[in-house]
Design a protein around this motif. Structure first.
Motif, PDB file in Angstrom:
ATOM      1  N   ALA A  22       0.686  -1.179  -0.043  1.00  0.00           N
ATOM      2  CA  ALA A  22      -0.035  -0.016   0.113  1.00  0.00           C
ATOM      3  C   ALA A  22       0.804   1.436   0.043  1.00  0.00           C
ATOM      4  O   ALA A  22       0.260   2.320  -0.268  1.00  0.00           O
ATOM      5  CB  ALA A  22      -0.829   0.077   1.241  1.00  0.00           C
ATOM      6  N   LYS A  23       2.316   1.187   0.347  1.00  0.00           N
ATOM      7  CA  LYS A  23       2.931   2.202   0.000  1.00  0.00           C
ATOM      8  C   LYS A  23       3.299   2.613  -1.233  1.00  0.00           C
ATOM      9  O   LYS A  23       3.393   3.906  -1.400  1.00  0.00           O
ATOM     10  CB  LYS A  23       4.224   1.910   0.659  1.00  0.00           C
ATOM     11  N   PHE A  24       3.067   1.964  -2.235  1.00  0.00           N
ATOM     12  CA  PHE A  24       3.207   2.293  -3.568  1.00  0.00           C
ATOM     13  C   PHE A  24       1.933   3.110  -4.042  1.00  0.00           C
ATOM     14  O   PHE A  24       0.989   2.962  -3.711  1.00  0.00           O
ATOM     15  CB  PHE A  24       3.257   1.048  -4.603  1.00  0.00           C
ATOM     16  N   PRO A  25       2.314   4.221  -4.933  1.00  0.00           N
ATOM     17  CA  PRO A  25       1.217   4.808  -5.558  1.00  0.00           C
ATOM     18  C   PRO A  25       0.561   4.207  -6.536  1.00  0.00           C
ATOM     19  O   PRO A  25       1.430   3.123  -7.148  1.00  0.00           O
ATOM     20  CB  PRO A  25       1.966   6.364  -5.957  1.00  0.00           C
ATOM     21  N   VAL A 257     -10.554  -4.626  -1.019  1.00  0.00           N
ATOM     22  CA  VAL A 257     -12.076  -3.749  -1.095  1.00  0.00           C
ATOM     23  C   VAL A 257     -12.181  -2.715  -0.242  1.00  0.00           C
ATOM     24  O   VAL A 257     -12.050  -2.691   1.000  1.00  0.00           O
ATOM     25  CB  VAL A 257     -13.285  -4.876  -0.948  1.00  0.00           C
ATOM     26  N   VAL A 258     -12.070  -1.592  -0.599  1.00  0.00           N
ATOM     27  CA  VAL A 258     -11.476  -0.236   0.009  1.00  0.00           C
ATOM     28  C   VAL A 258     -12.997   0.522  -0.119  1.00  0.00           C
ATOM     29  O   VAL A 258     -13.569   0.740  -1.020  1.00  0.00           O
ATOM     30  CB  VAL A 258     -10.430   0.415  -0.201  1.00  0.00           C
ATOM     31  N   ASP A 259     -13.165   1.530   1.014  1.00  0.00           N
ATOM     32  CA  ASP A 259     -14.032   2.760   0.885  1.00  0.00           C
ATOM     33  C   ASP A 259     -13.242   3.691   0.135  1.00  0.00           C
ATOM     34  O   ASP A 259     -12.482   4.244   0.100  1.00  0.00           O
ATOM     35  CB  ASP A 259     -14.171   3.296   2.361  1.00  0.00           C
ATOM     36  N   PRO A 260     -14.250   3.978  -1.029  1.00  0.00           N
ATOM     37  CA  PRO A 260     -13.644   4.874  -1.995  1.00  0.00           C
ATOM     38  C   PRO A 260     -13.312   6.246  -1.495  1.00  0.00           C
ATOM     39  O   PRO A 260     -12.726   6.942  -1.987  1.00  0.00           O
ATOM     40  CB  PRO A 260     -14.797   5.250  -3.132  1.00  0.00           C
ATOM     41  N   GLU A 261     -13.886   6.897  -0.288  1.00  0.00           N
ATOM     42  CA  GLU A 261     -13.775   8.147   0.237  1.00  0.00           C
ATOM     43  C   GLU A 261     -12.314   8.071   1.140  1.00  0.00           C
ATOM     44  O   GLU A 261     -11.676   8.982   1.190  1.00  0.00           O
ATOM     45  CB  GLU A 261     -15.087   8.373   1.029  1.00  0.00           C
ATOM     46  N   GLU A 264      -9.628   3.017   3.221  1.00  0.00           N
ATOM     47  CA  GLU A 264      -9.608   2.032   4.188  1.00  0.00           C
ATOM     48  C   GLU A 264     -10.305   0.574   3.442  1.00  0.00           C
ATOM     49  O   GLU A 264     -11.745   0.952   3.404  1.00  0.00           O
ATOM     50  CB  GLU A 264     -10.323   2.582   5.502  1.00  0.00           C
ATOM     51  N   GLU A 265      -9.985  -0.446   4.025  1.00  0.00           N
ATOM     52  CA  GLU A 265     -10.541  -1.535   3.761  1.00  0.00           C
ATOM     53  C   GLU A 265     -11.916  -1.749   4.551  1.00  0.00           C
ATOM     54  O   GLU A 265     -12.108  -1.431   5.591  1.00  0.00           O
ATOM     55  CB  GLU A 265      -9.591  -2.838   4.034  1.00  0.00           C
ATOM     56  N   VAL A 266     -12.910  -2.377   3.937  1.00  0.00           N
ATOM     57  CA  VAL A 266     -14.098  -2.472   4.307  1.00  0.00           C
ATOM     58  C   VAL A 266     -14.286  -3.782   4.978  1.00  0.00           C
ATOM     59  O   VAL A 266     -13.401  -4.577   4.941  1.00  0.00           O
ATOM     60  CB  VAL A 266     -15.434  -2.322   3.345  1.00  0.00           C
ATOM     61  N   GLY A 267     -15.170  -4.201   5.714  1.00  0.00           N
ATOM     62  CA  GLY A 267     -15.611  -5.493   6.422  1.00  0.00           C
ATOM     63  C   GLY A 267     -15.891  -6.481   5.707  1.00  0.00           C
ATOM     64  O   GLY A 267     -16.607  -6.020   4.477  1.00  0.00           O
ATOM     65  N   GLY A 272     -17.180  -2.007  -1.557  1.00  0.00           N
ATOM     66  CA  GLY A 272     -16.341  -1.098  -1.578  1.00  0.00           C
ATOM     67  C   GLY A 272     -15.790  -1.020  -3.043  1.00  0.00           C
ATOM     68  O   GLY A 272     -16.052  -1.672  -3.802  1.00  0.00           O
ATOM     69  N   GLN A 273     -14.798  -0.244  -3.197  1.00  0.00           N
ATOM     70  CA  GLN A 273     -14.072  -0.335  -4.493  1.00  0.00           C
ATOM     71  C   GLN A 273     -12.924  -1.090  -4.411  1.00  0.00           C
ATOM     72  O   GLN A 273     -12.155  -1.474  -3.614  1.00  0.00           O
ATOM     73  CB  GLN A 273     -13.425   1.120  -4.849  1.00  0.00           C
ATOM     74  N   VAL A 274     -12.682  -1.968  -5.760  1.00  0.00           N
ATOM     75  CA  VAL A 274     -11.509  -3.012  -5.807  1.00  0.00           C
ATOM     76  C   VAL A 274     -10.108  -2.382  -6.108  1.00  0.00           C
ATOM     77  O   VAL A 274     -10.058  -1.379  -6.865  1.00  0.00           O
ATOM     78  CB  VAL A 274     -12.172  -4.205  -6.615  1.00  0.00           C
ATOM     79  N   VAL A 275      -9.291  -2.959  -5.206  1.00  0.00           N
ATOM     80  CA  VAL A 275      -7.899  -2.504  -5.368  1.00  0.00           C
ATOM     81  C   VAL A 275      -7.165  -3.889  -5.734  1.00  0.00           C
ATOM     82  O   VAL A 275      -7.510  -4.900  -5.027  1.00  0.00           O
ATOM     83  CB  VAL A 275      -7.151  -1.910  -4.189  1.00  0.00           C
ATOM     84  N   MET A 276      -6.711  -4.069  -6.947  1.00  0.00           N
ATOM     85  CA  MET A 276      -5.900  -5.134  -7.338  1.00  0.00           C
ATOM     86  C   MET A 276      -4.252  -4.978  -7.371  1.00  0.00           C
ATOM     87  O   MET A 276      -3.900  -3.813  -7.597  1.00  0.00           O
ATOM     88  CB  MET A 276      -6.325  -5.524  -8.715  1.00  0.00           C
ATOM     89  N   SER A 277      -3.648  -6.120  -7.115  1.00  0.00           N
ATOM     90  CA  SER A 277      -2.377  -6.175  -7.157  1.00  0.00           C
ATOM     91  C   SER A 277      -1.934  -7.414  -7.724  1.00  0.00           C
ATOM     92  O   SER A 277      -2.464  -8.564  -7.857  1.00  0.00           O
ATOM     93  CB  SER A 277      -1.789  -5.940  -5.831  1.00  0.00           C
ATOM     94  N   HIS A 278      -0.701  -7.448  -8.727  1.00  0.00           N
ATOM     95  CA  HIS A 278      -0.007  -8.330  -9.106  1.00  0.00           C
ATOM     96  C   HIS A 278       1.309  -8.325  -9.035  1.00  0.00           C
ATOM     97  O   HIS A 278       2.148  -7.365  -9.057  1.00  0.00           O
ATOM     98  CB  HIS A 278      -0.133  -8.368 -10.828  1.00  0.00           C
TER      99      HIS A 278
END
Length: 327
Positions: A22-25, A257-261, A264-267, A272-278
């Protein structure tokens, strides 16, 4: 390596676990114009064969380009295709009909390789989703509708004249096929699996297709994204509020899956909005905020990150309206 100097932290020492990514932009937009030669990891050497250069859909601006390596693609498809392999083992070789873009999208190449796994031949109807999006953005919905029916007409000719055992297409086009009673009869007569991939298939439509339109034919969904060089596969016979649950190709692809505002990750069970990483030797694509909303689902034992259900596009992304068209 050039990008590392502008990160504000040292990834060699400051990234010690998945949470530290999560440190990466989110630098995914830089893939719109970065030279492909700069995206080939030097550490792979000369032995790695490139399967192709694939692009994102271009929904929110110029498309982003990515390198797909042969070894990675085959590994991902072997993981995803276990259910399809079971069906083929029961039925014997099956011909495929793919109503998908041939390129520069990844879906066309993926369906070609699925066809090989099915042991039969592949019939195709080429699709240009970008043209449909242009038509819709210009208010030419009648032209977009006519183009979609043109695609259906081509598929209909193949279904009427050839033996098709696997149908691969998008939810929007599958719904259009379902409007034609004669095509529904043909599909129910010969097709043994329907593969769909795209932005969304809502729970009501999915239940209607499964129980009334195409009863007995498995719907095999893939929540895919070119921006992570793969995606997630639908759990077999497991749902959340009528929606398929999709599990990522762990530990190489993982979701938050994060709160777009707040970011922070939702429960679990919340949207929420999906954040993907490879994260593989083939590519480093961390912290990519996707244009999709989803419900966060607890993943299977040992899977990194989260699973997702009820995926659907946001209405705007980066200030640009999201137009799905035939996807």
């Amino acid at each position: 390596m050039r990008r590392a100097a502008r990160l504000g932290f040292d990834p060699l020492t400051d990234v010690n676990g998945v949470a530290d990514l999560a440190k990466f932009p989110n630098f995914i937009d830089e893939f719109r114009d970065t030279a492909i030669e700069d995206l080939i990891p030097r550490g792979l050497g000369q032995s790695q064969q490139i399967a192709g250069i694939y692009e994102s859909s271009g929904t929110t601006g110029p498309p982003k380009r990515f390198v797909m390596f042969e070894e990675w693609l085959e590994g991902f498809l072997s993981w995803w295709g276990d259910r399809l392999d079971e069906i083929v083992a029961e039925t014997g070789p099956l011909n495929s009909l793919a109503i998908v873009p041939s390129g520069p999208h990844m879906f066309g190449e993926v369906t070609t390789r699925w066809a090989r796994r099915c042991g039969g031949v592949k019939f195709t109807v080429d699709l240009d989703p970008r043209w449909v999006k242009v038509l819709i953005s210009q208010g030419r919905t009648g032209d977009a509708d006519a183009y979609a029916e043109h695609i259906v007409d081509q598929a209909a000719h193949i279904l009427r004249t050839q033996d098709v055992g696997v149908l691969a297409t998008t939810p929007a086009l599958l719904e259009r096929l379902a409007r034609h009673a004669d095509l529904v009869d043909l599909i129910n007569k010969s097709v043994r699996a329907i593969i769909w991939s795209g932005a969304q298939m809502d729970a009501d439509t999915r239940e209607l297709l499964r129980s009334q339109v195409f009863p007995g034919i498995p719907l095999l969904g893939i929540y895919g994204s070119t921006t992570i060089l793969g995606g997630a596969k639908e759990r077999h016979d497991e749902e959340f509020d009528g929606n398929p649950v999709s599990d990522p190709f762990s530990p190489y692809i993982f979701f938050r899956v994060v709160d777009p505002e707040t970011g922070e990750e939702v429960g679990f069970g919340q949207r929420g909005q999906v954040v993907m990483s490879h994260l593989t030797k083939y590519a480093l694509l961390p912290n990519n905020l996707e244009r999709d909303m989803a419900t966060r689902i607890k993943p299977p034992e040992g899977v990194i990150g989260s699973s997702v259900a009820g995926v659907g596009p946001v209405s705007t992304f980066g200030g640009t309206p999201v137009i799905e068209g035939v996807y």
